[in-house]
Design an enzyme around this catalytic site. Structure first.
Site, mmCIF file in Angstrom:
data_model
loop_
_atom_site.group_PDB
_atom_site.id
_atom_site.type_symbol
_atom_site.label_atom_id
_atom_site.label_comp_id
_atom_site.label_asym_id
_atom_site.label_seq_id
_atom_site.Cartn_x
_atom_site.Cartn_y
_atom_site.Cartn_z
ATOM 1 C CG ASP A 1 -2.301 0.333 0.993
ATOM 2 O OD1 ASP A 1 -2.522 1.428 0.454
ATOM 3 O OD2 ASP A 1 -3.189 -0.475 1.311
ATOM 4 C CG HIS B 1 -8.976 -2.196 4.111
ATOM 5 N ND1 HIS B 1 -8.788 -2.190 2.739
ATOM 6 C CD2 HIS B 1 -8.638 -0.962 4.522
ATOM 7 C CE1 HIS B 1 -8.355 -1.012 2.359
ATOM 8 N NE2 HIS B 1 -8.244 -0.241 3.426
ATOM 9 C CG ASP B 2 -11.473 1.204 3.184
ATOM 10 O OD1 ASP B 2 -11.009 1.126 4.336
ATOM 11 O OD2 ASP B 2 -10.903 1.796 2.248
ATOM 12 C CG ASP C 1 -5.014 5.291 0.918
ATOM 13 O OD1 ASP C 1 -5.863 4.390 0.948
ATOM 14 O OD2 ASP C 1 -5.050 6.285 1.672
ATOM 15 C CD GLU D 1 -8.926 3.949 -2.118
ATOM 16 O OE1 GLU D 1 -9.820 3.497 -1.405
ATOM 17 O OE2 GLU D 1 -8.174 4.862 -1.744
HETATM 18 O O1 ISL Z 1 -13.725 3.740 3.737
HETATM 19 C C1 ISL Z 1 -14.395 4.393 2.998
HETATM 20 C C2 ISL Z 1 -15.818 4.393 3.099
HETATM 21 O O2 ISL Z 1 -16.140 4.012 4.366
HETATM 22 C C3 ISL Z 1 -13.830 5.171 1.937
HETATM 23 O O3 ISL Z 1 -14.515 6.326 1.694
HETATM 24 C C4 ISL Z 1 -12.383 5.444 2.241
HETATM 25 O O4 ISL Z 1 -12.272 6.505 3.114
HETATM 26 C C5 ISL Z 1 -11.699 5.768 0.968
HETATM 27 O O5 ISL Z 1 -11.882 4.695 0.132
HETATM 28 C C6 ISL Z 1 -10.226 5.941 1.200
HETATM 29 O O6 ISL Z 1 -9.721 4.792 1.781
HETATM 30 C C7 ISL Z 1 -8.374 4.651 1.970
HETATM 31 O O7 ISL Z 1 -7.830 5.767 2.659
HETATM 32 C C8 ISL Z 1 -8.245 5.964 3.993
HETATM 33 C C9 ISL Z 1 -8.177 4.690 4.839
HETATM 34 O O8 ISL Z 1 -8.845 4.884 6.043
HETATM 35 C C10 ISL Z 1 -8.781 3.511 4.112
HETATM 36 O O9 ISL Z 1 -8.662 2.355 4.872
HETATM 37 C C11 ISL Z 1 -8.089 3.406 2.789
HETATM 38 O O10 ISL Z 1 -8.474 2.279 2.057
HETATM 39 C C12 ISL Z 1 -7.332 7.008 4.554
HETATM 40 O O11 ISL Z 1 -6.011 6.623 4.320
#
Ligand code: ISL
Length: 593
Positions: free
Chosen positions: A127, A364-365, A229, A289
């Site tokens: 990541d 994971h989100d 990310d 992403e």
């Molecule tokens: O998790 C989300 C919805 O609940 C997304 O909106 C998320 O915030 C977005 O996809 C960005 O995610 C990534 O960056 C975030 C982190 O918390 C997430 O785990 C990661 O996948 C901040 O770094």
């Protein structure tokens, strides 16, 4: 003619100096690549396997499970952040990009894990979190210490003598405000995510150079790519215009939201620079992403002639069935299969000649795939999990399988806020309750939508804590671990796990599932998602019943099914040209051409 085309394509791929596209014969109009043909298994290390009893998964846990990972047939791992971090957002707040988080282990563990993966022909994608760092990163510590510190411009600052900065919404702030006042220098810093995740200032060449240097050091170590990310957020409109209420609160996939918060004027310049300076030098993959990016912009990131990224993640599928009102609220109308087909078909088509997509139903989100898109009731959990794997592994995009989905793990469905660990949920809870919101309906919907649903520890066996840890797990283990666990499925030929392995093999054995054309069959069907995948003399018909009822489909007279390649039940009813699928039945036929 064919040879001539091949020669041109080979010369083109050589002249771009990019070693990443191997000169193997292109298929149809698409150049072959390992990351197009690969199957990705996502590991959220915190929840995978704990070996030292601290309740948090670790790298030695991954090392212990390398043979299991290999047995799945997957060939790429995407590992969520493992860098040093105070864990305000579970590793998405990095305090040192070149150190390993102490809960996860050491650099020696990392090297052993990487070697273990490579020995098994599995690539490792890490990541890359460079829209923001932790406020405990040395760069930020320096930056906040004085206005003339050499790291000052590594972050976005707004001097308080200019008044309050124009409001920006934060995803993870308990007051919903993305500018945070810092007394030391009497200025505000920007944080789109939590207060402990200040946004890095990409306008500053020194920031970018430091990031490229760090990326380079991981590639030198041998990692095979990065999942980037929130990459569209790195460039922002730094004139900080005052936004209307509507512009402030607009959501992802909405042009006006992205216009001010992300997708800034220099985004593609930065990505091209990153590609030139780092990515192009290695045989690696770059997955963006694509939060906030619309389908019309997608090719700008991944079309090969753009020299930016390789693979794209979209969010449109995940947005189905959510309400536009309220944080992670469900739309009472739910989602329809027709909408689902439309989203996944258009995101398949957009990359049919250029660029390349990815497909995922959970990560994971997101909640667990079977709880959100299938049916996690005892009656249908098994067939619907298998059906969803059939979908993921037969579509025209690189499939991403989130750990635990291969055994059909389900949502955690927490009852009380104190059981949640995710900063996003906790801060939204604080923000909404401060505003006097009735939290009951939120708590109900979050059982379906909250991020912790997909983060509960991996269920390895039926011993205490599902065999994840001998200590106290950082997040509850799902009570159903006694029934749903990996060990119970190993020797069961009808388990989700063994079906998953079969489906992985089917995709790997048939390039038609990777590069073949994708053609919807009877798009209007409200229960069955049907499509063909065809390449050269191979053609397959995929039939997926997305409902808990029997469903029938009449095949066209000129469609002749041949062999059954896979079936999640052991038989199918057929009357002439009509096939009758059982609830959540998934079946793939080869077609006679
Ligand atoms: O998790 C989300 C919805 O609940 C997304 O909106 C998320 O915030 C977005 O996809 C960005 O995610 C990534 O960056 C975030 C982190 O918390 C997430 O785990 C990661 O996948 C901040 O770094």
């Amino acid at each position: 003619m064919k040879n001539f085309l091949f020669l041109i394509l080979t010369l083109l791929s050589m002249s771009s100096c990019k070693p990443k596209q191997k000169p193997i014969e292109p298929i149809a109009k698409i150049e072959r690549a390992w990351w197009k043909e690969g199957i990705v298994y996502q590991i959220y290390p915190r929840s995978f396997k704990d070996t030292d009893g601290d309740g948090v998964g670790d790298l030695r846990g991954i090392i212990q499970k390398l043979d299991y990972i290999k047995s799945l047939g997957v060939n790429i791992i995407w590992l969520n952040p493992i860098y040093d971090s105070p864990n305000n957002d579970n590793g998405y707040d990095i305090s040192d990009y070149e150190k390993i988080m102490k809960e996860f282990g050491t650099m020696a563990d990392f090297d052993e894990m990487l070697k273990g993966l490579h020995d098994r022909n599995i690539k490792l994608v890490m990541d890359l979190v460079v829209n923001h760092s932790s406020d405990e990163h040395e760069w930020f510590k320096q930056s906040r210490s004085s206005r003339d510190n050499k790291y000052r411009n590594f972050y976005h600052w707004w001097p308080a003598e200019n008044g309050k900065p124009p409001h920006r919404m934060s995803f993870f702030d308990e007051n919903g405000e993305a500018w945070r006042f810092d007394t030391t220098t009497n200025a505000y810093y920007l944080h789109y995510f939590s207060r402990k995740q200040p946004d890095l200032n990409w306008e500053n060449q020194d920031t970018r150079d430091s990031i490229y240097k760090m990326m380079d050091s991981w590639f030198k170590k041998g990692v095979d790519g990065f999942r980037m990310d929130v990459i569209p957020f790195i460039s922002k409109d730094t004139t900080w215009p005052i936004l209307s209420e509507q512009e402030l609160t607009a959501k992802y996939n909405n042009d006006s939201w992205a216009k001010y918060y992300a997708d800034g004027p220099n985004l593609h310049h930065y990505l091209k620079e990153m590609n030139k300076r780092v990515l192009s030098k290695y045989d690696v993959v770059a997955l963006g992403e694509g939060a906030g990016v619309t389908i019309n912009q997608a090719l700008d990131f991944v079309a090969q002639d753009r020299n930016e990224l390789d693979l794209f993640f979209h969010f449109e599928g995940q947005a189905l069935g959510l309400s536009s009102q309220g944080y992670k609220r469900l739309n009472p109308k739910g989602w329809t299969l027709k909408e689902f087909k439309e989203v996944y078909s258009k995101w398949s088509d957009v990359f049919s000649e250029k660029g390349w997509g990815s497909i995922y139903l959970g990560n994971h989100d997101q909640p667990r795939m079977v709880s959100r898109w299938g049916n996690d009731s005892p009656e249908f959990r098994v067939p619907s999990s298998k059906m969803l794997h059939t979908f993921l592994l037969s579509m025209r995009a690189t499939p991403f399988i989130y750990h635990g989905d291969e055994i059909g793990m389900t949502n955690l469905k927490l009852d009380t806020i104190t059981d949640y660990r995710d900063i996003e949920t906790l801060n939204w809870y604080a923000f909404l309750s401060k505003g006097g919101a009735d939290m009951k309906p939120y708590m109900e919907d979050w059982k379906i939508t909250a991020r912790d649903n997909g983060r509960s520890p991996f269920q390895w066996n039926d011993s205490k804590n599902g065999g994840f840890t001998t200590g106290i797990p950082w997040l509850k283990v799902n009570d159903n671990y006694t029934k749903i666990n990996e060990a119970a499925q190993e020797d069961d030929p009808n388990s989700i796990l063994n079906y998953f392995r079969k489906m992985v093999k089917l995709r790997k054995d048939n390039l038609a599932f990777v590069y073949g054309t994708y053609q919807l069959v009877q798009p209007e069907h409200s229960q069955i998602y049907a499509y063909t995948r065809s390449l050269g003399k191979d053609s397959f018909l995929v039939l997926l019943n997305f409902s808990s009822k029997e469903a029938s489909i009449n095949l066209a007279e000129d469609m002749h099914t041949d062999k059954i390649m896979i079936d999640n039940y052991d038989s199918i009813k057929q009357e002439g040209n009509t096939l009758i699928l059982k609830p959540y039945q998934a079946i793939i036929y080869s077609l006679k051409l």
